[in-house]
Motif scaffolding. Sequence first.
Motif, mmCIF file in Angstrom:
data_model
loop_
_atom_site.group_PDB
_atom_site.id
_atom_site.type_symbol
_atom_site.label_atom_id
_atom_site.label_comp_id
_atom_site.label_asym_id
_atom_site.label_seq_id
_atom_site.Cartn_x
_atom_site.Cartn_y
_atom_site.Cartn_z
ATOM 1 N N VAL A 81 9.660 -7.960 -21.397
ATOM 2 C CA VAL A 81 10.827 -7.906 -20.515
ATOM 3 C C VAL A 81 10.413 -7.276 -19.182
ATOM 4 O O VAL A 81 9.299 -6.754 -19.027
ATOM 5 N N THR A 82 11.328 -7.309 -18.242
ATOM 6 C CA THR A 82 10.988 -7.038 -16.843
ATOM 7 C C THR A 82 10.662 -5.569 -16.560
ATOM 8 O O THR A 82 11.293 -4.651 -17.100
ATOM 9 N N ILE A 83 9.708 -5.369 -15.660
ATOM 10 C CA ILE A 83 9.446 -4.083 -15.004
ATOM 11 C C ILE A 83 9.806 -4.314 -13.542
ATOM 12 O O ILE A 83 9.318 -5.259 -12.926
ATOM 13 N N ASP A 84 10.661 -3.465 -12.991
ATOM 14 C CA ASP A 84 11.203 -3.724 -11.650
ATOM 15 C C ASP A 84 11.029 -2.475 -10.793
ATOM 16 O O ASP A 84 11.553 -1.420 -11.136
ATOM 17 N N GLY A 85 10.272 -2.578 -9.706
ATOM 18 C CA GLY A 85 10.077 -1.373 -8.913
ATOM 19 C C GLY A 85 9.445 -1.631 -7.562
ATOM 20 O O GLY A 85 9.563 -2.731 -7.003
ATOM 21 N N VAL A 86 8.791 -0.603 -7.052
ATOM 22 C CA VAL A 86 8.101 -0.706 -5.768
ATOM 23 C C VAL A 86 6.720 -0.051 -5.880
ATOM 24 O O VAL A 86 6.510 0.844 -6.691
ATOM 25 N N ALA A 87 5.823 -0.530 -5.019
ATOM 26 C CA ALA A 87 4.471 0.049 -4.951
ATOM 27 C C ALA A 87 4.202 0.519 -3.535
ATOM 28 O O ALA A 87 4.690 -0.078 -2.563
ATOM 29 N N THR A 88 3.450 1.597 -3.415
ATOM 30 C CA THR A 88 2.943 2.046 -2.119
ATOM 31 C C THR A 88 1.422 2.092 -2.234
ATOM 32 O O THR A 88 0.882 2.623 -3.209
ATOM 33 N N VAL A 89 0.762 1.492 -1.256
ATOM 34 C CA VAL A 89 -0.698 1.374 -1.303
ATOM 35 C C VAL A 89 -1.267 1.863 0.021
ATOM 36 O O VAL A 89 -0.748 1.521 1.091
ATOM 37 N N ALA A 90 -2.313 2.679 -0.042
ATOM 38 C CA ALA A 90 -2.943 3.177 1.189
ATOM 39 C C ALA A 90 -4.454 3.156 1.051
ATOM 40 O O ALA A 90 -4.991 3.184 -0.055
ATOM 41 N N TYR A 91 -5.131 3.112 2.197
ATOM 42 C CA TYR A 91 -6.581 3.267 2.187
ATOM 43 C C TYR A 91 -7.037 3.867 3.513
ATOM 44 O O TYR A 91 -6.300 3.836 4.513
ATOM 45 N N LEU A 92 -8.223 4.452 3.469
ATOM 46 C CA LEU A 92 -8.855 4.957 4.695
ATOM 47 C C LEU A 92 -9.919 3.945 5.072
ATOM 48 O O LEU A 92 -10.899 3.778 4.320
ATOM 49 N N PRO A 93 -9.765 3.229 6.188
ATOM 50 C CA PRO A 93 -10.730 2.186 6.523
ATOM 51 C C PRO A 93 -12.132 2.757 6.710
ATOM 52 O O PRO A 93 -12.306 3.837 7.288
ATOM 53 N N SER A 94 -13.102 2.006 6.201
ATOM 54 C CA SER A 94 -14.502 2.333 6.438
ATOM 55 C C SER A 94 -15.064 1.214 7.315
ATOM 56 O O SER A 94 -14.678 1.094 8.469
ATOM 57 N N LYS A 150 -14.015 -3.271 13.721
ATOM 58 C CA LYS A 150 -14.695 -3.099 15.017
ATOM 59 C C LYS A 150 -14.036 -2.022 15.867
ATOM 60 O O LYS A 150 -14.673 -1.418 16.724
ATOM 61 N N MET A 151 -12.720 -1.805 15.631
ATOM 62 C CA MET A 151 -12.016 -0.813 16.448
ATOM 63 C C MET A 151 -12.240 0.615 15.931
ATOM 64 O O MET A 151 -11.730 1.561 16.505
ATOM 65 N N GLY A 152 -12.982 0.728 14.830
ATOM 66 C CA GLY A 152 -13.286 2.059 14.309
ATOM 67 C C GLY A 152 -12.048 2.822 13.876
ATOM 68 O O GLY A 152 -11.999 4.049 13.968
ATOM 69 N N PHE A 153 -11.052 2.104 13.354
ATOM 70 C CA PHE A 153 -9.812 2.763 12.906
ATOM 71 C C PHE A 153 -10.121 3.628 11.686
ATOM 72 O O PHE A 153 -10.615 3.129 10.677
#
Length: 219
Positions: A118-131, A95-98
């Motif tokens: 066996v283990t995979i160990d790490g980090v994720a970065t996730v982004a989106y453009l709100p619609s 509603k805020m039109g972000f």
Amino acid sequence: MTSKEAILSESAQIVKSALIERGLETPMLPNELSAEVRKDKIEHHMREILTLMSLDLSDDSLADTPRRIAKMYVDEIFSGLDYANFPKITVIENKMGFDEMVKVNDISLTSTCEHHLVTIDGVATVAYLPSKSIIGLSKINRIVRFFAQRPQVQERLTQQVLVALQALLGTQDVAVKMDAVHYCVKSRGVMDSTSSTTTTALGGKFKSNPATRAEFLSN
Ligand SMILES: Nc1nc2c(ncn2[C@@H]2O[C@H](COP(=O)(O)OP(=O)(O)OP(=O)(O)O)[C@@H](O)[C@H]2O)c(=O)[nH]1
Ligand SMILES: [Zn+2]
């Protein structure tokens, strides 16, 4: 539709269909056994495996290991194989039109390599453009965790998170990056303790617009 599918949440069904459509579902066979029956069967087979390795399962430290492993597989590290465990997703109207990038950095990522378990160990970065919609922030972490709790290759894991968010948010404008250490590379085999692997999956403007792509990939 099977009885198990009938009880899946709407979000789980949307995500499952999107992955199948994109050819990105984890290779799985139908399995109608309950979690309890699966644990009993895995416990039995783990007992056989550990005994074949010459371990004495009458030792008090080892006695419960087959059961522990069965519980860990079904309830924890491979719980993402069952869509009944897909997280509750909160998507709200924008509603805020972000309309600027929403980016969640350094999401903890612990998964299991499907070639060696066996283990995979790490980090994720996730982004989106709100619609039209925005998603509860913690739900992004939970979606990463759900797909991480499967036997995985990092490439598929990265794409599954991308497609899940695209389907839930109703936009192609999603990006996922993962950086992880594979213990099948570190603790065995080639025994490399310094390398890590980065994978990205970019959709919509993240793929087509160099500035958006650069903003996501910076830092
Ligand atoms: N592309 C990709 N490969 C992976 C991933 N996790 C593990 N692998 C690789 O899967 C490959 C399996 O190769 P194989 O030759 O069948 O197995 P292996 O004999 O144990 O190989 P080594 O690890 O080289 O000892 C290895 O090269 C692993 O490094 C992943 O997430 N993505
Ligand atoms: Zn591996």
